[in-house]
Enzyme design. Structure first.
Site, PDB file in Angstrom:
ATOM      1  N   PRO A  21       2.379   4.903   1.092  1.00 42.05           N
ATOM      2  CA  PRO A  21       2.779   5.330   2.433  1.00 42.05           C
ATOM      3  C   PRO A  21       1.596   5.912   3.199  1.00 42.05           C
ATOM      4  O   PRO A  21       0.782   6.635   2.637  1.00 42.05           O
ATOM      5  CB  PRO A  21       3.809   6.428   2.153  1.00 42.05           C
ATOM      6  CG  PRO A  21       4.285   6.181   0.779  1.00 42.05           C
ATOM      7  CD  PRO A  21       3.184   5.518   0.037  1.00 42.05           C
ATOM      8  N   GLY A  22       1.505   5.547   4.461  1.00 44.45           N
ATOM      9  CA  GLY A  22       0.473   6.137   5.310  1.00 44.45           C
ATOM     10  C   GLY A  22      -0.902   5.505   5.211  1.00 44.45           C
ATOM     11  O   GLY A  22      -1.860   6.033   5.746  1.00 44.45           O
ATOM     12  N   THR A  23      -1.009   4.357   4.509  1.00 46.60           N
ATOM     13  CA  THR A  23      -2.327   3.732   4.407  1.00 46.60           C
ATOM     14  C   THR A  23      -2.620   2.825   5.600  1.00 46.60           C
ATOM     15  O   THR A  23      -3.691   2.246   5.680  1.00 46.60           O
ATOM     16  CB  THR A  23      -2.462   2.899   3.125  1.00 46.60           C
ATOM     17  OG1 THR A  23      -1.250   2.207   2.901  1.00 46.60           O
ATOM     18  CG2 THR A  23      -2.778   3.765   1.938  1.00 46.60           C
TER      19      THR A  23
ATOM     20  N   HIS B 159      -5.125  36.601 -12.527  1.00 45.39           N
ATOM     21  CA  HIS B 159      -4.568  35.266 -12.767  1.00 45.39           C
ATOM     22  C   HIS B 159      -5.471  34.188 -12.156  1.00 45.39           C
ATOM     23  O   HIS B 159      -5.896  33.261 -12.842  1.00 45.39           O
ATOM     24  CB  HIS B 159      -3.156  35.212 -12.152  1.00 45.39           C
ATOM     25  CG  HIS B 159      -2.445  33.915 -12.322  1.00 45.39           C
ATOM     26  ND1 HIS B 159      -1.358  33.762 -13.129  1.00 45.39           N
ATOM     27  CD2 HIS B 159      -2.659  32.690 -11.777  1.00 45.39           C
ATOM     28  CE1 HIS B 159      -0.930  32.510 -13.080  1.00 45.39           C
ATOM     29  NE2 HIS B 159      -1.715  31.837 -12.251  1.00 45.39           N
ATOM     30  N   GLU B 160      -5.817  34.353 -10.877  1.00 41.89           N
ATOM     31  CA  GLU B 160      -6.631  33.335 -10.204  1.00 41.89           C
ATOM     32  C   GLU B 160      -8.054  33.324 -10.746  1.00 41.89           C
ATOM     33  O   GLU B 160      -8.651  32.255 -10.902  1.00 41.89           O
ATOM     34  CB  GLU B 160      -6.641  33.558  -8.689  1.00 41.89           C
ATOM     35  CG  GLU B 160      -5.288  33.362  -8.014  1.00 41.89           C
ATOM     36  CD  GLU B 160      -4.642  32.010  -8.293  1.00 41.89           C
ATOM     37  OE1 GLU B 160      -5.376  31.018  -8.483  1.00 41.89           O
ATOM     38  OE2 GLU B 160      -3.403  31.945  -8.359  1.00 41.89           O
TER      39      GLU B 160
ATOM     40  N   GLY C  35       0.831  -1.198   0.000  1.00 38.52           N
ATOM     41  CA  GLY C  35       0.000   0.000   0.000  1.00 38.52           C
ATOM     42  C   GLY C  35       0.860   1.240   0.000  1.00 38.52           C
ATOM     43  O   GLY C  35       2.028   1.195   0.380  1.00 38.52           O
TER      44      GLY C  35
HETATM   45  P1  ADP Z   1       2.229   2.910   6.716  1.00 40.60           P
HETATM   46  O1  ADP Z   1       2.954   1.918   7.554  1.00 40.60           O
HETATM   47  O2  ADP Z   1       1.274   2.286   5.751  1.00 40.60           O
HETATM   48  O3  ADP Z   1       3.096   3.902   6.048  1.00 40.60           O
HETATM   49  P2  ADP Z   1       1.132   3.611   9.233  1.00 40.60           P
HETATM   50  O4  ADP Z   1       0.474   2.339   9.595  1.00 40.60           O
HETATM   51  O5  ADP Z   1       2.424   3.899   9.893  1.00 40.60           O
HETATM   52  O6  ADP Z   1       1.295   3.752   7.675  1.00 40.60           O
HETATM   53  O7  ADP Z   1       0.098   4.772   9.523  1.00 40.60           O
HETATM   54  C1  ADP Z   1       0.488   5.980  10.097  1.00 40.60           C
HETATM   55  C2  ADP Z   1      -0.626   6.534  10.956  1.00 40.60           C
HETATM   56  O8  ADP Z   1      -1.740   6.929  10.152  1.00 40.60           O
HETATM   57  C3  ADP Z   1      -1.187   5.522  11.919  1.00 40.60           C
HETATM   58  O9  ADP Z   1      -0.482   5.513  13.109  1.00 40.60           O
HETATM   59  C4  ADP Z   1      -2.615   5.979  12.118  1.00 40.60           C
HETATM   60  O10 ADP Z   1      -2.680   6.972  13.098  1.00 40.60           O
HETATM   61  C5  ADP Z   1      -2.947   6.625  10.794  1.00 40.60           C
HETATM   62  N1  ADP Z   1      -3.704   5.693   9.927  1.00 40.60           N
HETATM   63  C6  ADP Z   1      -3.303   5.241   8.734  1.00 40.60           C
HETATM   64  N2  ADP Z   1      -4.237   4.439   8.179  1.00 40.60           N
HETATM   65  C7  ADP Z   1      -5.249   4.362   9.062  1.00 40.60           C
HETATM   66  C8  ADP Z   1      -6.508   3.668   9.070  1.00 40.60           C
HETATM   67  N3  ADP Z   1      -6.892   2.903   8.049  1.00 40.60           N
HETATM   68  N4  ADP Z   1      -7.312   3.825  10.139  1.00 40.60           N
HETATM   69  C9  ADP Z   1      -6.918   4.607  11.173  1.00 40.60           C
HETATM   70  N5  ADP Z   1      -5.765   5.267  11.226  1.00 40.60           N
HETATM   71  C10 ADP Z   1      -4.920   5.166  10.186  1.00 40.60           C
HETATM   72 ZN    ZN Z   2      -1.732  29.885 -11.582  1.00 39.68          ZN
END
Ligand code: ADP
Ligand code: ZN
Ligand code: MG
Length: 605
Positions: free
Chosen positions: A205-207, A425-426, A203
């Site tokens: 990053p951050g999932t 512009h905007e 997945g």
């Molecule tokens: P990864 O390892 O996929 O990069 P992490 O598991 O370290 O991501 O997630 C980082 C933080 O983001 C977690 O500690 C949590 O707080 C939050 N987070 C990410 N996904 C979820 C989820 N599905 N539900 C709840 N919190 C989540």
């Molecule tokens: Zn612009």
């Protein structure tokens, strides 16, 4: 070191207490008169004495008029000897109450032994702690090849369960199976099923890969060995492999358990493809992991979880059956997932009643779980800085923009002329986005500087999309160049404010041709083999798999796409000059237009 300090403090206080005791004792002695031996003899002769208490070398004398005095006799000489020496008549002593107090009690210890013992004790303690810290350093050196895995026991506090992980339904389903394997292996073994050894979590990053792995351990209630791929690799060759051996040895001892190798791509890269010095070491480490995973016998209930966001670089040997044969994919969260994740993280935050998590989810397409958790945190910080007791929806929307574009820079001084140019512009971006049929609706237009941008137009999709059509991209190009075109149409020349728009447009146009096969003349194929190389840091290296002639054609096609976009944008701007002026006037007055205010001027999309 902390421990040492603590112990030292305890010793110090004990020392102080004893010192205080001594000084108190001394004072109490001095309260009474100290008299000479001669005087006492005289008093006895004159029958003034009523009682004498003998305490070691001290004579505590009470007189008939109830006054007290203390006399020190020669050490070693007994009282009766003393009386003899002064040849006192027996009858003088008959009426005196003479008591001998044993001096071997606590008093004796405190007075005679402790003063010598105490420094010895301190010295001993000092030597003990010094030895201990030296030993610690020695152990560390010897443990170099051992795994540094952090073990989480069965019932540690702050246990994570599936409830703490929102969204990712399919992944959770798959992992529930793993939990069952760990809890009731018999059920599966009796039917001749082979328990999977490895599960790979994939997945972006951050999932929530790391989170989910911990949740599996929490649900199954088994020990959990956590180690990151990069922790295997050290300066010295052979350390990684030795750490792998050690990790698996520990794991087998505490089976059933989970071994979690986070960021496995750090060691699990395709072998034989690396540049630079560290790849030999990586290969050895990877080989060792493979060997260990093969080495489990059928009944060893150790499941290896691993996580990565780069499955494309993993060595194929890792993925074959018997190793990481299960692959669990964690999708980027869709709108419902985002709402659920927000709900999990909003649990311990005081949100105002007007905060609708759904609305926040709508505004945050492309945010990962980690982004969302960070977003709520930013919102809480913004609210706290205004000394609020609860978090309002405005705080969170402000946080969304802060996370997406950068912090607001209200204090950046811009001249009236710059402000006017930014407004045109905007407004140009916003109007073109509004009048094209396939673009996302405009949510906000602002000429307040944010991060690197002078102003910004925020468009948000109404729903999550996984596929995009060519027409959407073409219109996106038109929106990107709209700022540039408006400046040119109104002022006759352009500023540097359009630089990043143009770069983005060019990159998008190139992608349409080389990656998506959307060019009319070059047809359905991709151009260029992109490859990541680790050589002096990360580098994306593109290998050309086409001729010079094609390269020329790609350049030409890019220009065709951009020209088309310019033409489209210019048409819209010229046909809606009145509306443009109105939007500009509103922007100069209010600086920021929300969706409703913008639609009041331009009408519904
Ligand atoms: P990864 O390892 O996929 O990069 P992490 O598991 O370290 O991501 O997630 C980082 C933080 O983001 C977690 O500690 C949590 O707080 C939050 N987070 C990410 N996904 C979820 C989820 N599905 N539900 C709840 N919190 C989540
Ligand atoms: Zn612009
Ligand atoms: Mg992680």
């Amino acid at each position: 070191m902390k421990n040492f300090l603590k112990n030292f403090l305890i010793f110090f206080t004990v020392f102080l207490i004893i010192a205080a005791f001594f000084s108190f004792y001394g004072v109490s002695e001095k309260k009474v008169d100290e008299v000479g031996l001669e005087k006492l003899i005289n008093q006895i002769e004159n029958e003034e004495v009523s009682a004498i208490i003998i305490e070691g070398d001290l004579l505590k004398v009470t007189l008939k008029d109830n006054t007290n005095e203390v006399i020190k006799k020669e050490p070693g000489e007994s009282f009766s000897q003393l009386l003899n020496n002064f040849s006192i008549a027996k009858e003088k002593l008959v009426n005196i109450n003479i008591k001998i107090k044993d001096d071997r009690g606590l008093n004796f210890w405190i007075k005679n032994v402790l003063p010598y013992l105490f420094p010895l004790l301190i010295l001993g303690a000092l030597i003990y702690f010094m030895m201990k810290s030296v030993q610690g350093a020695n152990n560390k050196a010897l443990m170099f090849g051992q795994s540094q895995a952090k073990e989480f026991g069965k019932d540690t506090k702050g246990k994570v369960t599936f409830k703490d992980v929102a969204g990712v339904k399919e992944a959770k389903e798959e992992l529930k199976e793993v939990v069952e394997f760990l809890k009731q292996p018999k059920k599966f073994l009796e039917l001749g099923a082979r328990i999977p050894r490895g599960v790979l979590l994939l997945g972006s990053p951050g999932t929530g890969k790391t989170l989910l792995a911990r949740a599996v351990a929490g649900e199954a209630n088994v020990p959990f060995f956590h180690m990151s791929g990069s922790e295997f690799v050290e300066m010295f060759v052979g350390v990684g492999a030795s750490r792998v051996r050690d990790l698996f040895k520990k794991a087998k001892k505490s089976a059933p358990c989970i071994v979690f190798v986070d960021e496995i791509d750090a060691v699990g890269r395709r072998r034989g493809a690396g540049l630079g010095g560290s790849h030999d070491e990586r290969e050895q480490t990877l080989n060792q992991i493979l060997v260990e995973m093969d080495g489990f016998d059928q009944n060893t209930n150790v499941i290896v979880l691993a996580a990565t966001n780069r499955p494309d670089v993993l060595d194929p040997a890792l993925l074959r059956p018997g190793r990481f044969d299960r692959q669990v994919i964690l999708d980027d969260p869709d709108i419902a997932d985002r709402e659920a994740i927000l709900k999990v993280h909003a649990r311990e935050k005081p949100l105002a009643k007007d905060v609708s998590l759904r609305k926040i989810a709508e505004r945050t397409p492309g945010f990962s779980g980690a982004d969302l958790s960070n977003l709520l945190n930013e919102g809480a910080i913004l609210a706290a800085r205004q000394n609020k007791k609860i978090i309002n929806i405005e705080d969170i929307f402000e946080a969304v923009e802060k996370v997406m574009i950068g912090p607001e820079r209200k204090s950046r001084i811009i001249t009236a002329n710059e402000k006017k140019i930014t407004a045109y512009h905007e407004a140009g971006h916003a109007i073109v986005a509004h009048f094209l049929p396939n673009t996302d609706p405009v949510h906000k237009v602002s000429i307040i500087s944010r991060g690197q941008a002078g102003g910004y137009t925020l468009k948000l999709p109404t729903e999550d999309k996984h596929m995009h059509a060519k027409s959407e991209f073409i219109e996106e190009l038109a929106v990107l160049v709209a700022g540039y075109i408006t400046e040119k149409e109104i002022f006759g020349e352009v500023t540097t404010g359009a630089t990043s728009d143009l770069r983005q447009a060019t990159r998008l146009a190139r992608k349409l041709i080389t990656d998506f096969g959307m060019s009319n003349t070059l047809g359905p194929r991709t151009f260029g083999e992109k490859e990541e190389m680790i050589f002096l840091g990360r580098e994306i290296h593109e290998q050309r798999d086409y001729s010079e002639k094609i390269a020329e054609q790609i350049d030409k096609e890019i220009s065709v796409f951009i020209d088309q976009a310019v033409h489209q944008a210019r048409g819209i701007v010229n046909n809606n000059k009145e509306i443009l002026e109105k939007v500009v006037a509103a922007l100069l007055e209010k600086e920021t237009l929300e969706k409703e205010e913008f639609e009041k001027i331009v009408g519904q999309k």
